[in-house]
Design a protein around this motif. Structure first.
Motif, PDB file in Angstrom:
ATOM      1  N   LEU A  86     -12.516  -4.230  -1.433  1.00 24.95           N
ATOM      2  CA  LEU A  86     -11.978  -3.239  -0.510  1.00 24.95           C
ATOM      3  C   LEU A  86     -13.070  -2.694   0.397  1.00 24.95           C
TER       4      LEU A  86
ATOM      5  N   ALA B 144       0.831  -1.211   0.000  1.00 24.26           N
ATOM      6  CA  ALA B 144       0.000   0.000   0.000  1.00 24.26           C
ATOM      7  C   ALA B 144       0.864   1.259   0.000  1.00 24.26           C
TER       8      ALA B 144
ATOM      9  N   SER C   7      -4.178   1.427   7.006  1.00 28.40           N
ATOM     10  CA  SER C   7      -3.823   1.187   5.602  1.00 28.40           C
ATOM     11  C   SER C   7      -5.058   0.966   4.734  1.00 28.40           C
TER      12      SER C   7
ATOM     13  N   MET D  86      -6.391   3.363   1.652  1.00 31.33           N
ATOM     14  CA  MET D  86      -6.689   2.871   0.299  1.00 31.33           C
ATOM     15  C   MET D  86      -8.134   3.152  -0.082  1.00 31.33           C
TER      16      MET D  86
ATOM     17  N   ARG E 214       1.599   2.661  -3.436  1.00 32.67           N
ATOM     18  CA  ARG E 214       0.442   3.260  -4.138  1.00 32.67           C
ATOM     19  C   ARG E 214       0.288   2.720  -5.555  1.00 32.67           C
TER      20      ARG E 214
ATOM     21  N   ASP F   7      -2.395  -1.659  -4.886  1.00 35.04           N
ATOM     22  CA  ASP F   7      -3.485  -1.729  -3.916  1.00 35.04           C
ATOM     23  C   ASP F   7      -4.262  -3.037  -4.002  1.00 35.04           C
TER      24      ASP F   7
END
Length: 396
Positions: free
Chosen positions: A386, A336, A369, A373, A339, A342
Motif C-alpha cells: 500500500l 475499499a 481511495s 486506505m 472497509r 483493503d
C-alpha cells in the motif's frame, strides 16, 4: 495545502466560507461525524450524489474538490507541455478561423487510424503530441475542398474528438474537453449522419460536469431515442447502448434506481445483439456493460456489490487497456468502500496500474481511495504494498 486530498479541500473551503462542520453537514444532508471523517481523510464520500450536495453546500464545483494533482513524471510533463498548443488549435476551430492544412486527407486519415491503439493503451503523452496539428488540419480540411473531402474530414473530426476529450479530461483540462466535444458535435450536425451524431452526442455527455446530471440524463435519453428508431445496424446499436449506459449513470447520480435499472436493462439487451463491439473505440458489449454496472455500484455507495457483478466477467475480452484499468480502479474502490477488503482492493489498484500506468496514476478516484486506505492503515503502520502504491500514484 500541505497535504492535498479531497477531505483537506473540503476543510479548506469550509473554513473559507466560515462554516462549522455541523452547519456544513446540515447543508449537505449528512452527519457531522461523517464530515469529520471526510476531512480527516479516513472515509471517502461514498455516493456521487452526496459529493454533488457537498460541493453545492460549499459553493464550489465538484472538480474543485476532486481534481487532485497527480505525481510528476516525464510522460506527464510531455503531455502537459502540449496543452497550450491544443488550446490554440481548439480556439482556431471554435472561432472559425481560416487556416491551410499542412497534410492531405489521406495523411490525416492515417494519423487518425493510429489514435485508437494509442488511446486504448492510455498513452496520453503520445496522444497529446499529435493533437495540435491534427485538430488544425481537420478543421482546415472540413472547410475547404470538394464536398466529399469535407464530409470525410468531418467524420474524422468526430472520431478524433473522442480521443481528444479523453486525453484532456485525464490532464484535468475539463473545460478544454468540453470545447473539443462541442466542436465534434457541431461537426456531426453539419455532417447530418445519425450514426456519427450519436457518437458526438456520447462524447459530449461524458465531458459534462457532475453537477449537470439532470441535463446529461435528458440529453442521453434524447440521443438514444434518435438512434433507437434508426437503421438497426450493429454500429448504431453499439452507440445506442453507450447512450443508455450514460443515461443509467446519470439516473444513478440522481438516485433514481428504477430509471437506472431500466437503462441498464436496455443496454444489456443491446449487448446481447451486438456481442463485443469495437466501433468508434467505444468497446460496447456485454463486458463493458458489466464495467459500467460496477461504476454505478461504486457511485451509489454499493461497493459491496462489485464482487457479485464481477462473477463471470472476463476483462480481457475488451481490447482496451484504459477501459480495463478503469474497471480495476472501480473494483478496488468498491472493495475499499466496504472497509473489510483493503488488501484485495490494493491488489486491484496495482493491477490497474500495471495495465495502464498513466490512466491509473492520473485517476483522482484511485488516488483518493488509496489515500483513504493509507490514512486508515497508518494506525497499524500500513502495509508495504500500500505504501509503495501510494508513493507511485502521488499520495502522501
Amino acid at each position: 495545502m500541505a497535504e492535498d486530498y479531497m477531505g483537506a479541500r473540503v476543510r479548506f473551503w469550509r473554513l473559507k466560507r466560515g462554516l462549522s462542520q455541523r452547519t456544513l453537514a446540515e447543508l449537505a444532508g449528512m452527519t457531522q461525524g461523517y464530515v469529520s471523517q471526510i476531512e480527516a481523510g479516513t472515509k471517502e464520500v461514498d455516493k456521487r450524489s452526496t459529493l454533488i450536495r457537498l460541493a453545492g453546500a460549499l459553493q464550489v464545483s465538484v472538480a474543485d474538490l476532486t481534481n487532485l494533482p497527480g505525481p510528476e513524471s516525464p510522460e506527464l510533463s510531455v503531455a502537459e507541455s502540449t496543452v497550450p498548443a491544443i488550446r490554440a488549435a481548439l480556439n482556431v476551430a471554435r472561432l472559425g478561423e481560416q487556416v491551410e492544412a499542412r497534410r492531405s486527407l489521406a495523411e490525416v486519415r492515417a494519423v487518425v487510424a493510429g489514435l485508437a491503439p494509442t488511446w486504448k493503451a492510455a498513452r496520453y503523452d503520445q496522444l497529446s503530441l499529435l493533437m495540435p496539428d491534427l485538430l488544425t488540419d481537420l478543421h482546415a480540411l472540413a472547410g475547404t475542398g470538394d464536398e466529399q473531402t469535407q464530409r470525410a474530414a468531418l467524420r474524422l473530426l468526430v472520431e478524433t474528438m473522442h480521443c481528444a476529450t479523453s486525453t484532456l479530461r485525464h490532464l484535468n483540462c475539463g473545460d478544454l474537453a468540453m470545447i473539443a466535444a462541442d466542436l465534434g458535435h457541431a461537426a456531426a450536425l453539419r455532417l447530418d449522419e445519425p450514426l456519427w451524431r450519436g457518437v458526438a452526442d456520447y462524447v459530449r455527455l461524458v465531458t459534462l460536469p457532475a453537477e449537470s446530471k439532470a441535463i446529461t440524463r435528458r440529453l442521453a435519453v434524447e440521443a438514444a431515442d434518435r438512434l433507437d428508431g434508426g437503421s438497426g445496424s450493429s454500429e448504431a446499436l453499439q452507440v445506442s447502448g453507450m447512450l443508455h449506459l450514460s443515461a443509467a449513470f446519470s439516473a444513478a447520480t440522481a438516485e433514481d434506481a428504477a430509471d437506472t435499472a431500466a437503462h441498464l436493462d436496455v443496454a444489456r439487451q443491446l449487448a446481447e445483439r451486438t456481442g463485443e463491439g469495437t466501433f468508434a473505440t467505444m468497446q460496447f458489449g456485454p463486458t463493458n456493460v458489466a464495467f459500467w454496472e460496477t461504476s454505478i455500484a461504486v457511485a451509489t455507495g454499493e461497493g459491496g456489490r462489485v464482487r457479485e457483478i464481477a462473477r463471470g466477467v472476463e476483462p480481457d475480452r475488451i481490447d482496451s487497456d484504459t477501459r480495463k484499468a478503469a474497471y480495476y480502479i472501480d473494483y478496488g474502490r468498491g472493495l475499499a468502500q466496504t472497509r473489510r477488503n483493503d488488501s484485495e482492493a490494493i491488489a486491484s489498484f496495482i493491477r490497474a496500474e500495471r495495465t495502464a500506468p498513466q490512466r491509473t496514476r492520473r485517476s483522482p478516484a484511485a488516488r483518493e481511495s488509496v489515500g483513504t486506505m493509507l490514512r486508515r492503515a497508518r494506525a497499524n503502520a500500513g502495509g508495504r504494498h500500500l505504501r509503495e502504491l501510494a508513493s507511485r500514484i502521488g499520495v502522501a
